[in-house]
Write a protein that holds these residues in place. Structure first.
Motif, PDB file in Angstrom:
ATOM      1  N   ASP A  53     -99.032 -63.719  55.790  1.00 14.83           N
ATOM      2  CA  ASP A  53     -98.787 -65.150  55.353  1.00 14.83           C
ATOM      3  C   ASP A  53    -100.024 -66.075  55.731  1.00 14.83           C
ATOM      4  N   ALA A  54    -101.034 -66.052  56.787  1.00 10.65           N
ATOM      5  CA  ALA A  54    -101.980 -66.336  57.276  1.00 10.65           C
ATOM      6  C   ALA A  54    -103.466 -65.698  57.928  1.00 10.65           C
ATOM      7  N   LEU A  55    -104.547 -66.196  57.294  1.00 13.32           N
ATOM      8  CA  LEU A  55    -105.544 -65.375  56.903  1.00 13.32           C
ATOM      9  C   LEU A  55    -106.365 -66.360  57.957  1.00 13.32           C
ATOM     10  N   TYR A  56    -107.202 -65.517  58.723  1.00 16.79           N
ATOM     11  CA  TYR A  56    -108.261 -66.700  59.367  1.00 16.79           C
ATOM     12  C   TYR A  56    -109.489 -65.662  59.484  1.00 16.79           C
ATOM     13  N   THR A  57    -110.459 -65.592  59.176  1.00 18.05           N
ATOM     14  CA  THR A  57    -111.980 -65.105  59.147  1.00 18.05           C
ATOM     15  C   THR A  57    -112.965 -65.894  59.286  1.00 18.05           C
ATOM     16  N   SER A  58    -114.183 -65.519  59.694  1.00 18.49           N
ATOM     17  CA  SER A  58    -115.178 -65.979  59.792  1.00 18.49           C
ATOM     18  C   SER A  58    -116.396 -65.194  58.611  1.00 18.49           C
ATOM     19  N   ALA A  59    -117.374 -65.077  57.426  1.00 16.93           N
ATOM     20  CA  ALA A  59    -117.154 -64.221  56.958  1.00 16.93           C
ATOM     21  C   ALA A  59    -118.677 -64.641  57.178  1.00 16.93           C
ATOM     22  N   PRO A  60    -119.501 -63.455  57.103  1.00  9.94           N
ATOM     23  CA  PRO A  60    -120.501 -63.150  57.729  1.00  9.94           C
ATOM     24  C   PRO A  60    -122.331 -64.158  56.696  1.00  9.94           C
ATOM     25  N   TYR A  61    -121.496 -63.524  55.538  1.00  7.22           N
ATOM     26  CA  TYR A  61    -122.782 -64.629  54.739  1.00  7.22           C
ATOM     27  C   TYR A  61    -122.426 -65.327  53.303  1.00  7.22           C
ATOM     28  N   GLU A  62    -120.601 -65.441  53.106  1.00  9.61           N
ATOM     29  CA  GLU A  62    -120.002 -65.950  52.386  1.00  9.61           C
ATOM     30  C   GLU A  62    -119.533 -67.122  53.225  1.00  9.61           C
ATOM     31  N   ALA A  63    -119.907 -68.311  52.156  1.00  8.06           N
ATOM     32  CA  ALA A  63    -119.201 -69.519  52.589  1.00  8.06           C
ATOM     33  C   ALA A  63    -117.629 -69.962  52.557  1.00  8.06           C
ATOM     34  N   LEU A  64    -117.028 -69.140  51.577  1.00  6.19           N
ATOM     35  CA  LEU A  64    -115.956 -68.755  50.958  1.00  6.19           C
ATOM     36  C   LEU A  64    -115.013 -68.042  51.270  1.00  6.19           C
ATOM     37  N   GLY A  66    -112.899 -67.280  53.399  1.00  8.37           N
ATOM     38  CA  GLY A  66    -111.181 -66.792  53.403  1.00  8.37           C
ATOM     39  C   GLY A  66    -110.829 -66.297  51.871  1.00  8.37           C
ATOM     40  N   MET A  67    -111.094 -67.153  51.295  1.00  2.68           N
ATOM     41  CA  MET A  67    -110.655 -66.999  49.839  1.00  2.68           C
ATOM     42  C   MET A  67    -111.402 -65.806  49.490  1.00  2.68           C
ATOM     43  N   GLU A  68    -112.044 -65.108  49.473  1.00  3.72           N
ATOM     44  CA  GLU A  68    -112.501 -63.921  49.266  1.00  3.72           C
ATOM     45  C   GLU A  68    -112.240 -62.108  49.688  1.00  3.72           C
ATOM     46  N   LEU A  69    -111.731 -62.798  51.371  1.00  4.04           N
ATOM     47  CA  LEU A  69    -110.737 -62.197  51.936  1.00  4.04           C
ATOM     48  C   LEU A  69    -109.113 -61.871  51.341  1.00  4.04           C
ATOM     49  N   SER A  70    -109.434 -62.936  50.847  1.00  2.00           N
ATOM     50  CA  SER A  70    -108.024 -63.180  51.016  1.00  2.00           C
ATOM     51  C   SER A  70    -107.963 -62.467  48.914  1.00  2.00           C
ATOM     52  N   GLU A  71    -108.812 -62.599  48.609  1.00  4.03           N
ATOM     53  CA  GLU A  71    -109.058 -61.770  46.972  1.00  4.03           C
ATOM     54  C   GLU A  71    -109.186 -60.222  47.214  1.00  4.03           C
ATOM     55  N   TYR A  72    -109.807 -60.176  48.224  1.00  3.29           N
ATOM     56  CA  TYR A  72    -109.523 -58.518  48.675  1.00  3.29           C
ATOM     57  C   TYR A  72    -108.503 -57.523  48.665  1.00  3.29           C
ATOM     58  N   LEU A  73    -107.983 -58.580  49.658  1.00  2.23           N
ATOM     59  CA  LEU A  73    -106.599 -57.473  50.463  1.00  2.23           C
ATOM     60  C   LEU A  73    -105.263 -58.327  49.797  1.00  2.23           C
ATOM     61  N   GLY A  74    -105.236 -58.888  48.113  1.00  2.13           N
ATOM     62  CA  GLY A  74    -104.140 -59.795  47.124  1.00  2.13           C
ATOM     63  C   GLY A  74    -103.452 -60.326  47.984  1.00  2.13           C
ATOM     64  N   LEU A  75    -103.775 -60.984  48.845  1.00  2.00           N
ATOM     65  CA  LEU A  75    -102.935 -62.727  49.550  1.00  2.00           C
ATOM     66  C   LEU A  75    -102.298 -63.498  48.939  1.00  2.00           C
ATOM     67  N   THR A  76    -101.831 -63.913  48.731  1.00  2.00           N
ATOM     68  CA  THR A  76    -101.522 -65.403  49.061  1.00  2.00           C
ATOM     69  C   THR A  76    -101.244 -65.929  50.325  1.00  2.00           C
ATOM     70  N   PRO A  77    -101.795 -65.971  51.147  1.00  2.00           N
ATOM     71  CA  PRO A  77    -101.328 -66.756  52.199  1.00  2.00           C
ATOM     72  C   PRO A  77    -101.242 -68.488  52.242  1.00  2.00           C
ATOM     73  N   LYS A  78    -100.863 -69.012  53.378  1.00  2.00           N
ATOM     74  CA  LYS A  78    -100.021 -69.847  53.182  1.00  2.00           C
ATOM     75  C   LYS A  78    -101.017 -70.858  53.941  1.00  2.00           C
ATOM     76  N   VAL A  79    -101.728 -69.798  55.004  1.00  2.00           N
ATOM     77  CA  VAL A  79    -103.130 -71.038  55.540  1.00  2.00           C
ATOM     78  C   VAL A  79    -104.000 -69.702  55.346  1.00  2.00           C
ATOM     79  N   VAL A  80    -104.843 -70.810  55.060  1.00  2.00           N
ATOM     80  CA  VAL A  80    -106.317 -69.533  55.293  1.00  2.00           C
ATOM     81  C   VAL A  80    -107.484 -70.281  56.014  1.00  2.00           C
ATOM     82  N   ASP A  81    -108.515 -70.062  56.803  1.00  2.00           N
ATOM     83  CA  ASP A  81    -109.746 -70.543  57.203  1.00  2.00           C
ATOM     84  C   ASP A  81    -110.836 -69.604  57.319  1.00  2.00           C
TER      85      ASP A  81
END
Length: 383
Positions: A53-64, A66-81
């Protein structure tokens, strides 16, 4: 265990850790790699995506990212960073996840990262912005900034290129014990000294790798950690400090923010540097472990070069440092901080194979971002 210096000492734990695609990983995207590492880490913990229910990531070439990886994994996190503190971001995420878990805001945090700049070169990488104050001097970014810090350390304290080379050789010797490490060929002090100069005093062998890799860890509260599949690794302390953005604004070229974050994290954990069995410190260049070992309290300021000499941080030395081979010989796909945490977990669990330390009760993972700009320190224990 209770709150210590504002941190929930031992009340959260890393319960899953994994890497994926180290070396070269063609044919997939960075988010693919992060997702693969995430699934491996969850399986390691005996958990699933439904638990996250929480996702933390630092994508190398995508400013967004956190949303990109949430979407990819099919998550609806309460916290994303998806913060932008460079290689230190992942140690910062451990701090933030621990606080969110303790507050009851979340129940399961996934920290993931993937990048393959070697096999899938990007059109541009994060630190390409030209500084109006530094650009006229035509620096090679970011190495010239680290070379400046190295030069200053040499000037003030008599540190030598041979002592810098000791860091590279120690990393290579650890890498030779790690089948996952990308570069395992023998390396000598003389070879480092004779290597092509990139930005004086740093040669190409003083520089980290530029390769592919992904990693992930999973965190939960300590009460839940006991029910996970593997030995939980309690988080005893975590602290962060930012001192500047550009090297021309660094308050002191030989003192990093680790001198702030390190003492804070150790105080939270109730330990000192002398208690630490394993130091996983960010080694983007050979000067950085010397600076961080000083600032974290393993040796006095100015003594770092002499501290690492004569194989002191290599296998069999006085202090185990970067036992996976580090960014210098194992993996550095742009941001290395998460790999520090994974190796610390493996050592504390007793899962490091031929490179396993005889004693591994306490570890420190120290991440660095920018040009010695952002420093974050995490203290972990054997559960």
């Amino acid at each position: 265990m209770s709150m210590s210096h504002g941190f929930p000492r031992g009340r959260t734990a890393i319960v899953g850790a994994a890497t994926f695609g180290i070396g070269r990983c063609p044919g997939v995207s960075a988010v693919d790699m992060a997702a693969r590492a995430a699934m491996l880490a969850l399986a390691d913990a005996g958990l699933s995506l439904a638990d996250v229910d929480a996702l933390y990531t630092s994508a190398p070439y995508e400013a967004l990212g956190g949303m990109e990886l949430s979407e990819y994994l099919g998550l609806t996190p309460k916290v994303v960073d998806c913060n932008r503190t460079g290689g230190s971001a992942f140690e910062v995420y451990v701090q933030q996840a621990a606080l969110a878990l303790e507050a009851g805001l979340i129940d399961c945090a996934l920290i993931a990262y993937g990048s393959n700049p070697a096999s899938n070169p990007p059109p541009g990488v994060g630190m390409t912005r030209q500084s109006p104050w530094e650009a006229p001097y035509r620096p090679v970014a970011p190495i010239s900034s680290y070379a400046l810090a190295a030069s200053r350390h040499m000037h003030l304290y008599g540190t030598t290129r041979a002592q810098l080379a000791e860091v590279a050789v120690a990393a290579r010797r650890w890498a030779q014990l790690n089948p996952e490490a990308a570069v395992r060929d023998p390396l000598t002090i003389d070879e480092v000294l004779a290597a092509r100069m990139v930005s004086d005093p740093l040669s190409v062998r003083d520089c980290c790798l530029f390769n592919d890799g992904a990693a992930a860890v999973v965190m939960v509260r300590a009460d839940r950690a006991r029910d996970c599949a593997r030995r939980p690794i309690p988080v005893l302390g975590a602290a962060h400090a930012v001192t500047h953005r550009e090297i021309s604004s660094m308050p002191d070229l030989t003192v990093t923010g680790a001198a702030i974050s390190g003492p804070q994290a150790f105080a939270q954990a109730g330990v000192t540097a002398a208690d630490i069995d394993l130091a996983m410190v960010y080694d983007a260049f050979t000067i950085t472990p010397i600076l961080f070992l000083e600032d974290l309290g393993f040796c006095p300021k100015g003594e770092g070069g002499r501290f690492v000499a004569d194989g002191a941080i290599a296998p069999g030395g006085r202090l185990a440092v970067n036992t996976n081979g580090g960014g210098l010989s194992c993996v550095h796909p742009g941001m290395y901080g998460l790999f520090l945490l994974v190796e610390a977990v493996r050592q504390l669990r007793g899962e490091a194979g031929e490179r396993q330390l005889k004693r591994a009760e306490l570890a420190v993972a120290h991440g660095n971002g920018g040009v010695l700009s952002s420093e974050a320190t995490v203290v972990l224990a054997r559960g």
